[in-house]
Scaffold this motif. Structure first.
Motif, short mmCIF file in Angstrom:
data_model
loop_
_atom_site.label_atom_id
_atom_site.label_comp_id
_atom_site.label_asym_id
_atom_site.label_seq_id
_atom_site.Cartn_x
_atom_site.Cartn_y
_atom_site.Cartn_z
N GLY A 1 81.79 51.84 64.18
CA GLY A 1 82.00 52.93 63.23
C GLY A 1 81.31 52.70 61.90
N THR A 2 81.44 51.49 61.36
CA THR A 2 80.83 51.18 60.06
C THR A 2 79.30 51.17 60.16
OG1 THR A 2 82.76 49.84 59.48
CG2 THR A 2 80.77 49.54 58.17
N GLY A 3 78.78 50.52 61.21
CA GLY A 3 77.34 50.49 61.37
C GLY A 3 76.73 51.86 61.57
N ALA A 4 77.41 52.71 62.35
CA ALA A 4 76.90 54.06 62.58
C ALA A 4 76.93 54.89 61.29
CB ALA A 4 77.71 54.75 63.67
N TYR A 5 77.95 54.68 60.47
CA TYR A 5 78.04 55.41 59.21
C TYR A 5 76.88 55.02 58.29
CZ TYR A 5 80.04 57.44 54.99
OH TYR A 5 80.25 58.19 53.85
#
Length: 226
Positions: free
Chosen positions: A179-183
């Motif tokens: 989630g963090t990397g995709a954001y």
């Protein structure tokens, strides 16, 4: 005289609860496999962004505005000129603009820019999905092993409990990472593509006597409007 012992019946098993528990158990392996797949997709998207970044900073890289202006000025050489763009999306749009300047339609250039925005939206959707689905799968992968883990705790099987907790925490870490990397990827791509769109608009405006203002589409990341 002793009093008669009255047997206490055990609580009947709830069919609904058993069905939900069984369904959750069946989902454990697919959820963990999907979490690993999402992590692989994130790695692939990260590699694509790194390649785009290299094409932007490589030696003798031309600005998008200059590349688009040259392609529109020399439409017959547009295919070779467009290879200098930083991304496949921008390269395709430069070719569309080179073809649009030769079109008799007044809205050909505007349509080319609109198609570019639609391509941006579709590409950003790939990482926007990861922003939401990564943490969701991580949470599912965390909660599903806790049920048998708590059951093992009641039976005194601490080794089984430790294994279930290890799996649950690993799923949490993977979900948060995805989630963090995709954001972050979505933010960086949105900034890069917005800058490219502004450069294309300036190139179009410089090549037209009376350019029409381009109406941009609204871009969102994980439900937040930009």
């Amino acid at each position: 005289m002793s009093l008669p012992t009255i047997p206490i019946p055990l609580a009947a098993s709830d069919p609904t609860s058993d069905a939900l528990s069984g369904l959750a158990g069946l989902l454990e392996v697919p959820v963990h496999v999907l979490a690993v797949v999402l992590l692989a997709v994130l790695a692939f998207e990260t590699g694509g962004l790194v390649m785009e970044g290299w094409r932007r900073v490589r030696p003798r890289a031309r600005p998008v505005e200059e590349t688009a202006a040259r392609a529109m000025a020399y439409p017959f050489d547009a295919a070779a000129i467009a290879r200098g763009t930083p991304s496949s999306l921008t390269e395709r749009t430069v070719l569309d603009l080179a073809a649009a300047v030769q079109s008799p339609r007044d809205d050909a250039v505007e349509n080319a820019l609109a198609r570019y925005e639609l391509r941006i939206q579709r590409k950003l959707d790939r990482t926007r999905i990861l922003v939401r689905s990564g943490p969701a799968l991580g949470l599912m992968g965390t909660l599903i092993p806790l049920a048998p883990g708590l059951s093992s705790l009641g039976d005194g099987d601490y080794q089984q409990l430790a294994g279930d907790l290890k799996t649950a925490f690993a799923a949490t870490v993977v979900g948060i990472l995805v989630g963090t990397g995709a954001y972050v990827l979505t933010l960086l791509r949105t900034r890069n593509y917005t800058e490219d769109l502004a450069s294309l608009e300036r190139a179009v405006a410089a090549g037209q006597a009376h350019p029409q203002p381009h109406q941009r589409m609204e871009t969102t990341i994980g439900g937040d409007a930009l």
